[in-house]
Design a protein around this motif. Structure first.
Motif, short mmCIF file in Angstrom:
data_model
loop_
_atom_site.label_atom_id
_atom_site.label_comp_id
_atom_site.label_asym_id
_atom_site.label_seq_id
_atom_site.Cartn_x
_atom_site.Cartn_y
_atom_site.Cartn_z
N LEU A 26 0.84 -1.19 0.00
CA LEU A 26 0.00 0.00 0.00
C LEU A 26 0.88 1.24 0.00
O LEU A 26 1.79 1.36 0.82
N TRP A 37 -4.06 4.20 5.47
CA TRP A 37 -4.69 2.93 5.11
C TRP A 37 -5.29 2.20 6.30
O TRP A 37 -5.72 1.04 6.18
N GLN A 40 -8.45 0.14 6.00
CA GLN A 40 -8.43 -1.08 5.19
C GLN A 40 -7.78 -2.27 5.89
O GLN A 40 -7.92 -3.41 5.44
N PHE A 44 -8.00 -6.24 4.82
CA PHE A 44 -6.91 -6.70 3.95
C PHE A 44 -6.05 -7.77 4.62
O PHE A 44 -5.58 -8.70 3.96
N CYS A 92 -1.11 -1.38 -4.43
CA CYS A 92 -2.24 -0.45 -4.43
C CYS A 92 -1.74 0.91 -3.97
O CYS A 92 -1.24 1.04 -2.85
N ASN A 245 -10.39 5.83 -0.32
CA ASN A 245 -10.23 4.69 0.60
C ASN A 245 -10.76 5.03 1.99
O ASN A 245 -11.31 4.17 2.68
N GLY A 249 -14.43 3.67 2.54
CA GLY A 249 -14.22 2.68 3.60
C GLY A 249 -14.40 1.24 3.17
O GLY A 249 -13.67 0.72 2.34
N ALA A 250 -15.43 0.60 3.73
CA ALA A 250 -15.65 -0.83 3.52
C ALA A 250 -15.93 -1.15 2.05
O ALA A 250 -15.47 -2.18 1.54
N PHE A 252 -14.78 0.40 -0.58
CA PHE A 252 -13.48 0.45 -1.26
C PHE A 252 -12.73 -0.87 -1.01
O PHE A 252 -12.24 -1.50 -1.95
N SER A 253 -12.66 -1.27 0.25
CA SER A 253 -11.92 -2.49 0.60
C SER A 253 -12.50 -3.71 -0.12
O SER A 253 -11.75 -4.55 -0.64
N GLU A 254 -13.82 -3.80 -0.14
CA GLU A 254 -14.47 -4.95 -0.78
C GLU A 254 -14.17 -5.00 -2.27
O GLU A 254 -13.94 -6.09 -2.83
#
Length: 263
Positions: A26, A37, A40, A44, A92, A245, A249-250, A252-254
């Motif tokens: 990251l 980050w 995340q 992650f 990323c 991000n 939040g969630a 983005f992570s998904e």
């Protein structure tokens, strides 16, 4: 606290997650550090060995005389991977980190499995934007960084998010105020001088481009440009300003995890 020794100083990094999992690197935006980050990490680290670092000139990493180049920052990433004996990794990066990701995709694709570039463009702004900022920061030092912090809330977050999540916004913008003025100015020059518009087609690794619908710094048009010039690239857009991000939040992570899981 972990550091890798580069020729000119130490690069600060953290690595978390299962030791036998694939590595996900990251890369932070201009004016933040690896803590950007944090939102995340829980998601992650369930699936990846997550390696995040403070880009040169930021956080606890080395501050060397500027100006820097994105190539130089890309070589820092490769040196970090080499020092940790990581042959290949997912990468990323957001904003400036997205420029570093583009450089790696163009010049060191053999070290990447998959690439995600977020809230970025093949060319960000022009000298008329960057030169006055560099001049002000070098002249006024910490006072300029505080002024940038106060202005950054509107660039980094939509007004409704900043109003509803003042602590989250403050945590991120405070990173900017504590960034080395010399390091920040040197990185501004790296962003100013980067232009990958004619090289994008040489990126051959699987690519996901993420944009923020309300990002005035790197609008969705820049993300669409990257997607259009990299064969097979995917595109995702969230309701967010520049730091998608944090704001998304969630979701983005998904989206990142779905892209990395898809073989």
């Amino acid at each position: 606290m972990a550091f890798v020794q580069l020729a000119e100083g130490e690069l600060h990094y953290q690595i978390q997650g299962p030791e036998d999992a694939p590595v996900l690197v990251l890369s932070n935006s201009l004016g933040t550090d690896l803590r950007m980050w944090d939102a995340q990490m829980a998601a992650f680290t369930k699936h990846f060995r997550v390696l995040r670092f403070d880009t040169r000139g930021h956080g606890q990493s080395l501050v060397t005389p500027g100006p820097y180049t994105i190539e130089q920052l890309g070589h820092d990433v490769l040196a970090l991977l080499d020092a940790l004996h990581i042959e290949r990794a997912h990468f990323c990066g957001l904003s400036m980190g997205g420029l570093i990701g583009q450089w790696l995709g163009i010049n060191a694709g053999e070290r990447l499995n998959k690439l995600i570039v977020c809230n970025t463009a093949a060319k960000i702004g022009d000298p008329s934007v960057w030169n006055p900022r560099i001049e002000t920061v070098l002249r006024d030092g910490p006072a300029a960084m505080i002024a940038l912090r106060d202005a950054s809330i509107a660039r980094w977050f939509t007004p409704d998010f900043a109003e509803a999540n003042p602590a989250a916004a403050k945590k991120i913008t405070d990173m900017l105020a504590s960034t080395s003025p010399e390091g920040y100015a040197a990185n501004c020059a790296a962003v100013r001088d980067a232009d990958f518009r004619d090289q994008l087609s040489s990126i051959k690794v699987p690519l996901l481009v993420i944009a923020g619908s309300d990002d005035a710094v790197t609008p969705p048009s820049g993300g669409h440009f990257i997607q259009a010039h990299v064969q097979g690239a995917e595109y995702a857009e969230f309701y967010a300003a520049h730091l998608s991000n944090v704001q998304a939040g969630a979701a983005f992570s998904e989206r990142v995890l779905a892209f990395l899981a898809n073989h």
